[in-house]
Design a protein around this motif. Structure first.
Motif, PDB file in Angstrom:
ATOM      1  N   ALA A 234       0.813  -1.222   0.000  1.00 27.76           N
ATOM      2  CA  ALA A 234       0.000   0.000   0.000  1.00 27.76           C
ATOM      3  C   ALA A 234       0.845   1.271   0.000  1.00 27.76           C
ATOM      4  O   ALA A 234       0.306   2.363  -0.147  1.00 27.76           O
ATOM      5  CB  ALA A 234      -0.932   0.003   1.208  1.00 27.76           C
ATOM      6  N   PHE A 235       2.144   1.138   0.146  1.00 27.18           N
ATOM      7  CA  PHE A 235       2.983   2.324   0.301  1.00 27.18           C
ATOM      8  C   PHE A 235       3.382   2.879  -1.049  1.00 27.18           C
ATOM      9  O   PHE A 235       4.049   2.213  -1.843  1.00 27.18           O
ATOM     10  CB  PHE A 235       4.229   1.971   1.119  1.00 27.18           C
ATOM     11  CG  PHE A 235       5.110   3.166   1.407  1.00 27.18           C
ATOM     12  CD1 PHE A 235       6.211   3.439   0.592  1.00 27.18           C
ATOM     13  CD2 PHE A 235       4.860   3.978   2.492  1.00 27.18           C
ATOM     14  CE1 PHE A 235       7.033   4.519   0.857  1.00 27.18           C
ATOM     15  CE2 PHE A 235       5.679   5.078   2.770  1.00 27.18           C
ATOM     16  CZ  PHE A 235       6.767   5.347   1.950  1.00 27.18           C
ATOM     17  N   GLU A 236       3.010   4.141  -1.315  1.00 29.01           N
ATOM     18  CA  GLU A 236       3.430   4.808  -2.542  1.00 29.01           C
ATOM     19  C   GLU A 236       4.622   5.697  -2.201  1.00 29.01           C
ATOM     20  O   GLU A 236       4.630   6.380  -1.166  1.00 29.01           O
ATOM     21  CB  GLU A 236       2.266   5.660  -3.093  1.00 29.01           C
ATOM     22  CG  GLU A 236       2.613   6.573  -4.258  1.00 29.01           C
ATOM     23  CD  GLU A 236       2.663   5.865  -5.619  1.00 29.01           C
ATOM     24  OE1 GLU A 236       2.584   4.612  -5.656  1.00 29.01           O
ATOM     25  OE2 GLU A 236       2.776   6.567  -6.650  1.00 29.01           O
ATOM     26  N   THR A 431     -20.231 -12.781  -2.945  1.00 27.71           N
ATOM     27  CA  THR A 431     -21.568 -12.192  -2.899  1.00 27.71           C
ATOM     28  C   THR A 431     -22.039 -11.933  -4.320  1.00 27.71           C
ATOM     29  O   THR A 431     -21.278 -12.053  -5.275  1.00 27.71           O
ATOM     30  CB  THR A 431     -21.587 -10.849  -2.142  1.00 27.71           C
ATOM     31  OG1 THR A 431     -21.035  -9.831  -3.007  1.00 27.71           O
ATOM     32  CG2 THR A 431     -20.778 -10.910  -0.865  1.00 27.71           C
ATOM     33  N   GLY A 432     -23.276 -11.525  -4.410  1.00 30.84           N
ATOM     34  CA  GLY A 432     -23.820 -11.170  -5.716  1.00 30.84           C
ATOM     35  C   GLY A 432     -23.491  -9.731  -6.095  1.00 30.84           C
ATOM     36  O   GLY A 432     -23.801  -9.290  -7.191  1.00 30.84           O
ATOM     37  N   ASN A 433     -22.852  -9.009  -5.168  1.00 24.54           N
ATOM     38  CA  ASN A 433     -22.492  -7.609  -5.440  1.00 24.54           C
ATOM     39  C   ASN A 433     -21.009  -7.407  -5.153  1.00 24.54           C
ATOM     40  O   ASN A 433     -20.632  -6.751  -4.175  1.00 24.54           O
ATOM     41  CB  ASN A 433     -23.327  -6.669  -4.563  1.00 24.54           C
ATOM     42  CG  ASN A 433     -24.799  -6.778  -4.884  1.00 24.54           C
ATOM     43  OD1 ASN A 433     -25.241  -6.422  -5.981  1.00 24.54           O
ATOM     44  ND2 ASN A 433     -25.571  -7.298  -3.948  1.00 24.54           N
ATOM     45  N   PRO A 434     -20.164  -7.979  -5.992  1.00 22.20           N
ATOM     46  CA  PRO A 434     -18.724  -7.956  -5.715  1.00 22.20           C
ATOM     47  C   PRO A 434     -18.150  -6.548  -5.643  1.00 22.20           C
ATOM     48  O   PRO A 434     -17.148  -6.334  -4.968  1.00 22.20           O
ATOM     49  CB  PRO A 434     -18.118  -8.721  -6.894  1.00 22.20           C
ATOM     50  CG  PRO A 434     -19.149  -8.668  -7.965  1.00 22.20           C
ATOM     51  CD  PRO A 434     -20.463  -8.642  -7.276  1.00 22.20           C
ATOM     52  N   LEU A 435     -18.798  -5.585  -6.294  1.00 24.63           N
ATOM     53  CA  LEU A 435     -18.230  -4.237  -6.316  1.00 24.63           C
ATOM     54  C   LEU A 435     -18.517  -3.468  -5.040  1.00 24.63           C
ATOM     55  O   LEU A 435     -18.037  -2.355  -4.856  1.00 24.63           O
ATOM     56  CB  LEU A 435     -18.755  -3.460  -7.530  1.00 24.63           C
ATOM     57  CG  LEU A 435     -18.331  -4.105  -8.863  1.00 24.63           C
ATOM     58  CD1 LEU A 435     -18.965  -3.385 -10.037  1.00 24.63           C
ATOM     59  CD2 LEU A 435     -16.819  -4.103  -8.987  1.00 24.63           C
ATOM     60  N   GLU A 436     -19.305  -4.079  -4.155  1.00 26.33           N
ATOM     61  CA  GLU A 436     -19.544  -3.442  -2.860  1.00 26.33           C
ATOM     62  C   GLU A 436     -18.651  -4.046  -1.785  1.00 26.33           C
ATOM     63  O   GLU A 436     -18.783  -3.732  -0.608  1.00 26.33           O
ATOM     64  CB  GLU A 436     -21.020  -3.594  -2.481  1.00 26.33           C
ATOM     65  CG  GLU A 436     -21.935  -2.791  -3.399  1.00 26.33           C
ATOM     66  CD  GLU A 436     -23.398  -3.135  -3.209  1.00 26.33           C
ATOM     67  OE1 GLU A 436     -23.742  -3.752  -2.172  1.00 26.33           O
ATOM     68  OE2 GLU A 436     -24.203  -2.804  -4.096  1.00 26.33           O
ATOM     69  N   ALA A 437     -17.737  -4.930  -2.186  1.00 25.84           N
ATOM     70  CA  ALA A 437     -16.864  -5.577  -1.207  1.00 25.84           C
ATOM     71  C   ALA A 437     -16.001  -4.537  -0.506  1.00 25.84           C
ATOM     72  O   ALA A 437     -15.583  -3.563  -1.105  1.00 25.84           O
ATOM     73  CB  ALA A 437     -15.988  -6.606  -1.900  1.00 25.84           C
ATOM     74  N   LYS A 438     -15.748  -4.829   0.773  1.00 23.39           N
ATOM     75  CA  LYS A 438     -14.880  -3.930   1.539  1.00 23.39           C
ATOM     76  C   LYS A 438     -13.466  -3.990   0.972  1.00 23.39           C
ATOM     77  O   LYS A 438     -12.904  -5.075   0.821  1.00 23.39           O
ATOM     78  CB  LYS A 438     -14.834  -4.387   3.011  1.00 23.39           C
ATOM     79  CG  LYS A 438     -15.659  -3.546   3.945  1.00 23.39           C
ATOM     80  CD  LYS A 438     -15.842  -4.222   5.305  1.00 23.39           C
ATOM     81  CE  LYS A 438     -14.566  -4.468   6.059  1.00 23.39           C
ATOM     82  NZ  LYS A 438     -14.240  -3.362   6.974  1.00 23.39           N
ATOM     83  N   ASP A 439     -12.912  -2.839   0.663  1.00 25.06           N
ATOM     84  CA  ASP A 439     -11.562  -2.801   0.108  1.00 25.06           C
ATOM     85  C   ASP A 439     -10.702  -2.008   1.091  1.00 25.06           C
ATOM     86  O   ASP A 439     -10.334  -0.858   0.850  1.00 25.06           O
ATOM     87  CB  ASP A 439     -11.611  -2.122  -1.275  1.00 25.06           C
ATOM     88  CG  ASP A 439     -10.251  -2.013  -1.929  1.00 25.06           C
ATOM     89  OD1 ASP A 439     -10.084  -1.127  -2.795  1.00 25.06           O
ATOM     90  OD2 ASP A 439      -9.339  -2.788  -1.562  1.00 25.06           O
ATOM     91  N   ASP A 440     -10.426  -2.664   2.231  1.00 25.76           N
ATOM     92  CA  ASP A 440      -9.813  -1.963   3.372  1.00 25.76           C
ATOM     93  C   ASP A 440      -8.569  -1.176   3.012  1.00 25.76           C
ATOM     94  O   ASP A 440      -8.365  -0.068   3.476  1.00 25.76           O
ATOM     95  CB  ASP A 440      -9.426  -2.975   4.469  1.00 25.76           C
ATOM     96  CG  ASP A 440     -10.654  -3.542   5.157  1.00 25.76           C
ATOM     97  OD1 ASP A 440     -10.617  -4.694   5.600  1.00 25.76           O
ATOM     98  OD2 ASP A 440     -11.675  -2.806   5.233  1.00 25.76           O
ATOM     99  N   LEU A 441      -7.731  -1.775   2.211  1.00 24.06           N
ATOM    100  CA  LEU A 441      -6.454  -1.130   1.916  1.00 24.06           C
ATOM    101  C   LEU A 441      -6.545  -0.224   0.696  1.00 24.06           C
ATOM    102  O   LEU A 441      -5.555   0.400   0.329  1.00 24.06           O
ATOM    103  CB  LEU A 441      -5.371  -2.199   1.677  1.00 24.06           C
ATOM    104  CG  LEU A 441      -5.120  -3.146   2.835  1.00 24.06           C
ATOM    105  CD1 LEU A 441      -4.012  -4.132   2.454  1.00 24.06           C
ATOM    106  CD2 LEU A 441      -4.715  -2.381   4.094  1.00 24.06           C
ATOM    107  N   GLY A 442      -7.726  -0.159   0.091  1.00 21.88           N
ATOM    108  CA  GLY A 442      -7.839   0.670  -1.105  1.00 21.88           C
ATOM    109  C   GLY A 442      -6.981   0.181  -2.245  1.00 21.88           C
ATOM    110  O   GLY A 442      -6.547   0.962  -3.093  1.00 21.88           O
TER     111      GLY A 442
END
Lengths: 457, 457
Positions: A234-236, A431-442
């Motif tokens: 995650a480090f830029e 899930t049926g809504n993969p685009l709502e998955a939590k993306d903790d680390l972005g």
């Protein structure tokens, strides 16, 4: 602390080197030869061939004659198929054929000519600037404050001497592919020796020069050793911090400029801006590299001049410390010795702390809390001998790989069963809504790789 | 021609399979089970647990118990150092520890539930379309007519059984890195088994589904086997040709739809568009995959139904042939069987011709004149047994790698000394004006990776 870092054996070697007083004369002699290369031929006029044929004692693991590798698979008792002489059976194949060196000789360098990386170029900034103007579809900045970066790494074209060496090279490049994909960075994996005189750790210099000159669209070249792995996905990198410098290495000013400590900086992971200054630096850095007498004798100078350096042939890292420490006025203002995060992180002080990091922190720090890079200096899994016990190196390399890999897998809802395990387990249901998955680390759609959106309506 | 392709041994096995008449009954029974999966549970109602515990004879090389690997390095006579018990010596390290399978069990699948890749999604086009609208900084087209492509490949997280297997995996990924860098394509290298039921060649299905759903910005997913290499670095896929299709594989309509030939298409290198159709196809493709009885029995059906197929468990390629041939109306209009260039090129008919190609043609054709992909089907360098002699496979893989690598090296003025040689030689001198260098193949700054230049002043 150095003893703990380097081991008893090395400390004894250092002491032995100091006692060889007669070497001092030869070192002084070589200083002349080397300085001639750094300052320009013609000022001194002593060709390399004046040197006697000296034997030197090198740092042991680098100079053993390499035995031929014969691998014979032990037949398990319950094997009921006759495998002998089956040409399709990899177990009975003679791998010596693969490993042996090819015949033929490299071009012999002319001993009368001082080594050079290539014809002197003095107007690279102008050449490059013109090219960039003519080629706006190959911009050197992908976005505001985001330079185009080429990560360069590589390994030998020969199979490793050890059965698992190539497996770790494979995991290492997968690790780099993952980080670079997330951060919009391109990769060049080198397996060609471009200049036989600059073999080994010096091979990166001709390669870097060639890539800078072939890719004017590249703003920063990021060299990274094959034994270094990304452990913070995650480090830029803080590009803004480097807008006025040309060379970024992990290190400490005091250790380089004051102590001349041979590990005051690390050349296993560094950034080099694509400009005239970089070409000049490469030219100044290269002279200790040509293998044979020059490299051997330069090694002695470095051992004498740098703090803590064992006896072995000149390496690029020691040469860089020496170059900066002795020519600070020339280079120093464009060199950033970064210690705010682990652009290079020595594995020995990091790998036992991964569980603690997971407990207390999260990706994105890049520093001691969550190191950007864990670098397995001294492990040498591709070779025959390392500086550390094999079992420890391989086990820790697996842990470091998994530590980084978990950050990629979590994007997709998986993680390794443990830091020691190759296997993965699900941590997030489909899930049926993969685009709502939590993306903790972005990291699923990282901001650092988004393209600029045209604002014109 | 098939005999020449497949060998005498396989022809005998085919004949043996035909003679097992009683298997026909079981095949019919399994057809019911499989069709239930394809058409939807509930229509038939016969759970997999009704199947008897049958033993089957599989294609030999896939089912041998794998011996533990013990590698012992032969000591050369002139070795004068005592290596025994030196923990830093890779030569004496017990690699069994690395290779052994980890303990612990995978989650047991519920035998009452039919296999599924994940919850049914029926509105993916809408979900994806919405996301793309909300995220214009992650466009699915990089330029007009240039879709965003993700190349997906991978290998086992375990070291190869053979010492050089990982070395060839490493060369193969370097080869892919080079092609993808030149063509503006991103890479995902998988080393995780996401679904234990879908191990082996079927592992790509859960992976592909996961990646499509996680990356709506990806327009095309390009699956490529680890034993396939790029041999035409200059060939850009004809994206316009595929604007109305969703699945592109190398193959021939007649061989698939008329002959149901098991090698009528190849799933080692294919394109899949990211849309609802793709999810539906994956769901239809998957049912023959779950390992164990389902895969075994499905294999028998496939051997019976497809032309030329040997006896072995169901593989994804045969299943695809069967799916398309039996459900052409459902899928056929969105499938393009490409034979105009070698999206997949069987190595057996290509590798002896490289010198001829160099003599008569140049990169950019992608077809028999200069194949885009050379695919080493059957070589299996990572395993214990291949379908071809080891020496031939490894030698030809080196040649194919060098054939492709030369096209990258020539950008920088180098080439391999021969197609058999790891070593490179200079073919273009360094100059003071590197940006005026001849770039014959146009690969230094390829048009296919240029970004769109905003025309607003």
């Amino acid at each position: 602390m150095l003893e703990r870092c380097l081991g008893q054996q090395r400390v004894r070697r250092i002491q032995r080197a100091v006692r060889h007083a007669k070497v001092t004369f030869l070192c002084l002699f070589m200083t002349v030869v080397v300085m001639r290369g750094m300052l320009g031929a013609g000022k001194f006029g002593t060709p390399a061939q004046d040197l006697d044929d000296l034997t030197t004692h090198f740092y042991a693991s680098r100079k053993h004659a390499e035995p031929h590798r014969v691998l014979v698979e032990a037949q398990p008792e319950n094997e009921n198929e006759n495998q002998s002489n089956d040409p399709k059976n990899y177990a009975t194949f003679d791998f010596n054929k693969i490993l042996k060196d090819e015949g033929g000789e490299d071009e012999k360098p002319d001993p009368n000519k001082p080594y050079t990386l290539g014809p002197k170029i003095s107007d690279w900034d102008e050449q490059r600037g013109e090219w960039l103007k003519r080629n706006p579809n190959f911009p050197n900045f992908i976005r505001e404050n985001k330079p185009r970066v080429l990560l360069v790494t590589g390994s030998s074209p020969k199979p490793c001497e050890n059965p698992v060496g190539d497996h770790y090279l494979l995991k290492s490049i997968k690790n780099k592919i993952d980080y670079c994909r997330l951060h919009g960075i391109e990769i060049f994996y080198n397996m060609a020796l471009l200049d036989a005189e600059m073999a080994g750790f010096w091979a990166k210099l001709p390669l870097i020069r060639k890539l800078l000159l072939s890719h004017p669209e590249v703003e920063f070249l990021w060299w990274m050793d094959s034994d270094a792995m990304f452990t913070d996905m995650a480090f830029e990198l803080p590009w803004e911090r480097y807008k006025d410098v040309n060379l970024v290495m992990h290190g400490w000013n005091e250790m380089v400029y004051d102590q001349k400590n041979w590990i005051g900086l690390n050349t296993g992971s560094f950034l080099l801006r694509n400009n005239q200054w970089a070409l000049d630096l490469l030219d100044a850095w290269a002279p200790m590299g040509p293998k044979g007498k020059i490299r051997d004798e330069a090694g002695k100078i470095l051992t004498r001049e740098l703090k803590g350096r064992p006896v072995f042939e000149a390496d690029d890292q020691s040469a860089m410390v020496y170059l900066l420490a002795t020519q600070r006025d020339t280079w120093g203002n464009k060199v950033y010795l970064e210690s705010g995060y682990y652009l290079h992180g020595y594995w020995g002080i990091l790998v036992d702390k991964y569980e603690e990091m997971i407990e207390n922190y999260h990706p994105g720090f890049g520093d001691h809390r969550w190191p950007l890079v864990t670098h397995f200096v001294g492990c040498k899994p591709c070779g025959k001998f390392g500086d550390y016990p094999v079992e420890k190196c391989l086990k820790q390399m697996d842990r470091a790989f998994n530590f980084g890999d978990n950050q990629v897998l979590q994007i997709y809802g998986f993680t390794h069963k443990s830091l020691a395990s190759r296997r993965v387990k699900r941590v997030r249901n489909e899930t049926g809504n993969p685009l709502e998955a939590k993306d903790d680390l972005g990291l699923m759609h990282p901001a650092f790789k988004a393209v600029k959106v045209s604002t014109s309506s």
